[in-house]
Design a protein around this motif. Structure first.
Motif, mmCIF file in Angstrom:
data_model
loop_
_atom_site.group_PDB
_atom_site.id
_atom_site.type_symbol
_atom_site.label_atom_id
_atom_site.label_comp_id
_atom_site.label_asym_id
_atom_site.label_seq_id
_atom_site.Cartn_x
_atom_site.Cartn_y
_atom_site.Cartn_z
ATOM 1 N N THR A 184 0.838 -1.207 0.000
ATOM 2 C CA THR A 184 0.000 0.000 0.000
ATOM 3 C C THR A 184 0.870 1.253 0.000
ATOM 4 N N ALA A 185 0.638 2.096 -1.013
ATOM 5 C CA ALA A 185 1.412 3.342 -1.085
ATOM 6 C C ALA A 185 0.604 4.503 -0.518
ATOM 7 N N GLU A 186 -0.734 4.407 -0.607
ATOM 8 C CA GLU A 186 -1.553 5.570 -0.235
ATOM 9 C C GLU A 186 -2.902 5.107 0.320
ATOM 10 N N ILE A 187 -3.334 5.796 1.374
ATOM 11 C CA ILE A 187 -4.632 5.453 1.978
ATOM 12 C C ILE A 187 -5.554 6.667 1.853
ATOM 13 N N HIS A 188 -6.791 6.402 1.435
ATOM 14 C CA HIS A 188 -7.778 7.479 1.316
ATOM 15 C C HIS A 188 -8.998 7.185 2.167
ATOM 16 N N LEU A 189 -9.673 8.230 2.570
ATOM 17 C CA LEU A 189 -11.039 8.088 3.064
ATOM 18 C C LEU A 189 -11.940 8.017 1.837
ATOM 19 N N VAL A 190 -13.196 7.611 2.025
ATOM 20 C CA VAL A 190 -14.129 7.586 0.886
ATOM 21 C C VAL A 190 -14.183 8.983 0.270
ATOM 22 N N SER A 191 -14.199 10.008 1.123
ATOM 23 C CA SER A 191 -14.314 11.387 0.627
ATOM 24 C C SER A 191 -13.109 11.768 -0.244
ATOM 25 N N SER A 192 -11.891 11.540 0.242
ATOM 26 C CA SER A 192 -10.722 11.961 -0.545
ATOM 27 C C SER A 192 -10.537 11.057 -1.759
ATOM 28 N N PHE A 193 -11.024 9.809 -1.667
ATOM 29 C CA PHE A 193 -10.977 8.901 -2.819
ATOM 30 C C PHE A 193 -11.856 9.454 -3.942
ATOM 31 N N MET A 194 -13.056 9.893 -3.609
ATOM 32 C CA MET A 194 -13.967 10.427 -4.638
ATOM 33 C C MET A 194 -13.363 11.686 -5.271
ATOM 34 N N ALA A 195 -12.770 12.547 -4.450
ATOM 35 C CA ALA A 195 -12.149 13.764 -4.996
ATOM 36 C C ALA A 195 -10.956 13.394 -5.874
ATOM 37 N N SER A 196 -10.232 12.344 -5.490
ATOM 38 C CA SER A 196 -9.078 11.900 -6.284
ATOM 39 C C SER A 196 -9.528 11.362 -7.639
ATOM 40 N N LEU A 197 -10.659 10.632 -7.653
ATOM 41 C CA LEU A 197 -11.168 10.138 -8.938
ATOM 42 C C LEU A 197 -11.441 11.315 -9.860
ATOM 43 N N LEU A 198 -12.058 12.360 -9.296
ATOM 44 C CA LEU A 198 -12.477 13.501 -10.126
ATOM 45 C C LEU A 198 -11.295 14.298 -10.654
ATOM 46 N N THR A 199 -10.222 14.386 -9.865
ATOM 47 C CA THR A 199 -9.070 15.178 -10.310
ATOM 48 C C THR A 199 -8.037 14.307 -11.027
ATOM 49 N N GLY A 200 -8.103 12.990 -10.832
ATOM 50 C CA GLY A 200 -7.079 12.111 -11.399
ATOM 51 C C GLY A 200 -5.750 12.247 -10.670
ATOM 52 N N ARG A 201 -5.755 12.921 -9.541
ATOM 53 C CA ARG A 201 -4.550 13.096 -8.719
ATOM 54 C C ARG A 201 -4.929 12.742 -7.283
ATOM 55 N N SER A 202 -3.909 12.603 -6.447
ATOM 56 C CA SER A 202 -4.205 12.242 -5.069
ATOM 57 C C SER A 202 -4.724 13.465 -4.294
ATOM 58 N N ALA A 203 -5.984 13.458 -3.932
ATOM 59 C CA ALA A 203 -6.575 14.593 -3.204
ATOM 60 C C ALA A 203 -6.387 14.380 -1.704
ATOM 61 N N SER A 204 -6.016 15.452 -1.002
ATOM 62 C CA SER A 204 -5.791 15.329 0.445
ATOM 63 C C SER A 204 -7.100 15.123 1.195
ATOM 64 N N ILE A 205 -6.967 14.517 2.348
ATOM 65 C CA ILE A 205 -8.084 14.361 3.291
ATOM 66 C C ILE A 205 -8.339 15.717 3.934
ATOM 67 N N ASP A 206 -9.596 16.093 4.133
ATOM 68 C CA ASP A 206 -9.889 17.396 4.750
ATOM 69 C C ASP A 206 -9.999 17.249 6.274
ATOM 70 N N LEU A 207 -9.965 18.370 6.968
ATOM 71 C CA LEU A 207 -9.964 18.326 8.439
ATOM 72 C C LEU A 207 -11.313 17.854 9.001
ATOM 73 N N GLY A 208 -12.397 18.080 8.257
ATOM 74 C CA GLY A 208 -13.723 17.646 8.717
ATOM 75 C C GLY A 208 -13.766 16.145 8.870
ATOM 76 N N ASP A 209 -13.437 15.436 7.802
ATOM 77 C CA ASP A 209 -13.507 13.973 7.790
ATOM 78 C C ASP A 209 -12.266 13.369 8.439
ATOM 79 N N GLY A 210 -11.123 14.059 8.303
ATOM 80 C CA GLY A 210 -9.870 13.558 8.869
ATOM 81 C C GLY A 210 -9.982 13.362 10.373
ATOM 82 N N ALA A 211 -10.843 14.141 11.017
ATOM 83 C CA ALA A 211 -11.004 14.008 12.471
ATOM 84 C C ALA A 211 -11.687 12.693 12.852
#
Ligand code: XUL
Length: 521
Positions: A184-211
């Motif tokens: 495993t190189a990278e772990i996403h939450l469902v939220s950052s995974f969906m944003a990553s799909l849309l950008t085609g790049r690794s989107a960071s986890i936000d502080l709301g869900d990251g908590a």
């Protein structure tokens, strides 16, 4: 005329909602139900079946395919996605996706190959544990012990080490599947995974869900070194630093431009958890208003004036996407429990409301239910164990009307008992979620909580929150302006409490609490 798209990848469906900030209107609102529309993933209720009741995983490729489906439907439904100036959204909280390669190293999505086929070879773990999973008791204990106890974990992260949270889930994966963990190189939450799909790049986890991971240091808004070390070796390398929820994490990938007609350069704003997103979609990001969300899980939440934790240990503190923090109490027996009662007694959703409003009375003639049809988060009930107390017909499962009232009364009483730490007076409570237009549920909530219950005109507040967050980040609009236009309460559906029900529920809640004690002891 700028439009904004909000997405909500929740437990049972993916919803998409488009707003127009010139007209103040919702121009499209669509949903793809996973079980109905994507049966090939075998997730009838949004998760895979497992012989172990504690294990609840989903197939992340189902979420990817649903994204293509919902965007196609928007386009076929006449939505011009070229007019969308920004996209944001939300995901069910705590669920995690494991990738063998960072999306920053993958290159652009090919527009000619369906996205789920491009994502499949990138997964280092085929399934994604979701918020309903309760298999991490051992890992929670280990993490708490390593950090100096549960109170210490709560002080750092806002919650005690919590079964469904991502950190304990990550630790379990590291312990039980070392080979996949190493891949495993990278772990996403469902939220950052969906944003990553849309950008085609690794989107960071936000502080709301990251908590909601038991990894974030709320005081510094960064990953906590101590929590990372207590969770799994090398974890820091697998997580990008978290970002504020208003961050633009990238531009829409060419795949979506070619396939669905988005404008190149359309901004994608960090996705957040479905509950933080609902806080925005309800217009409740300032302290003073409590929200009840009636979904697969029921949640009670509110923006926090000052940060504190739940002394009972069930509640959680998440980031408020508009700044500061929010408190939340989560009940896993939400719609799954209501649906189970409706199924057992062959009640339609209308029958369910009618049974409560017309065929039964507050207090339910003494019939009482402990509504634990799946393992419960608040209070912690590890094995499904619904218990029926009352008249013979009720206990024998022959009184569907009483059962409908009983499940909703029990849920409302449990909210009343477990949400006091939130510290917001519950005099007016906003309600959202799939069940928030059911007049039976609203009536019971009003009577048990002795509060005015106020649904909003738009029931999908999490997707709406996504669209509002995109508009706020791209246009720089003030939250209050957006709320005034998009979050009006539906006053016609508001339900006032019946004062005569107050003593009845004082007594019934005391009985409920007593039976709970027996169950938990
Ligand atoms: C909140 C929680 C659930 C999920 C459901 O902590 O676990 O409400 O977010 O989608």
């Amino acid at each position: 005329m700028p439009q904004y798209l909000g997405l909500d990848s929740s437990t049972q469906s993916l919803s998409a909602l488009v707003i127009d900030t010139d007209t103040g209107k919702v121009v499209a609102n669509r949903s793809v139900n996973f079980g109905e529309r994507l049966p090939q993933y075998h997730c009838a209720k949004g998760f895979l079946t497992s012989s172990d009741e504690a294990v609840k995983h989903s197939d992340p490729l189902m979420w990817v395919e649903a994204l293509d489906l919902v965007l196609r439907e928007l386009r076929e439904g006449g939505v011009d996605l070229h007019r969308v100036a920004g996209v944001s959204g939300a995901g069910q909280q705590h669920g995690s996706v494991y990738l063998a390669k960072s999306l920053d190293q993958v290159g652009d999505w090919s527009p000619t190959v369906p996205l789920h086929e491009q994502v499949r070879p990138l997964l280092s773990r085929k399934t994604a544990p979701i918020w309903m999973d309760s298999s991490t008791s051992e890992e929670c204990a280990e993490i708490a012990a390593a950090v100096g106890g549960d109170n210490r974990v709560a002080t750092i992260t806002g919650s005690r080490a919590t079964l469904r949270f991502t950190g304990p889930q990550i630790r379990r994966f590291y312990k039980t599947s070392p080979a996949e963990w190493n891949q495993t190189a990278e772990i996403h939450l469902v939220s950052s995974f969906m944003a990553s799909l849309l950008t085609g790049r690794s989107a960071s986890i936000d502080l709301g869900d990251g908590a909601g991971m038991n990894l974030l240091d709320l005081a510094s808004s960064g990953w906590s070194g101590g929590m990372l070390d207590a969770t799994a070796p090398g974890l820091r390398q697998k997580l990008k630093p978290p970002v504020s929820s208003t961050t633009v994490v990238g531009e829409i990938a060419g795949y979506f431009v070619t396939r669905y007609g988005f404008k190149p350069g359309t901004k994608v704003v960090a996705f957040t958890g479905d509950n933080p997103s609902s806080l925005i979609g309800m217009g409740a990001s300032k302290p003073g208003t409590a929200v009840v969300s009636l979904g697969t899980s029921d949640t009670v939440f509110a923006a926090m004036a000052s940060q504190h934790t739940d002394p009972r240990g069930y509640g959680n503190v998440f980031g408020n996407p508009a700044g500061g923090f929010m408190s939340l109490t989560c009940f896993s027996n939400g719609s799954l429990a209501r649906e189970e009662v409706a199924r057992r007694f062959a009640l339609s959703w209308d029958d369910f409301a009618q049974a409560i409003v017309e065929r039964t009375k507050p207090g339910n003639a003494g019939n009482l239910l402990l509504p634990y049809f799946v393992p419960e988060i608040t209070p912690r009930v590890l094995k499904a164990s619904p218990r029926w107390f009352g008249s013979e017909a009720f206990v024998a499962g022959k009184d569907g009307a009483a059962a409908a009232r009983a499940v909703v009364e029990a849920q409302a009483m449990s909210m009343r008992l477990h949400s006091d730490w939130i510290g917001e007076a519950m005099t007016t409570v906003l309600v959202t979620g799939g069940a928030s237009k059911n007049r039976g549920l609203l009536r019971v909530l009003a009577d048990v909580l002795q509060a005015t219950i106020m649904p909003l005109s738009v029931s999908n507040s999490s997707a709406l929150g996504g669209a509002l967050r995109a508009a706020q980040a791209v246009e720089g609009s003030a939250w209050q302006d957006l709320y005034a236009r998009f979050c009006p309460p539906d006053r016609e559906l508001a339900v006032e409490p019946d004062p005569q029900a107050r003593p009845i529920y004082e007594e019934l809640t005391a009985r409920f609490e007593e039976q709970l004690k027996h169950l938990l002891s």
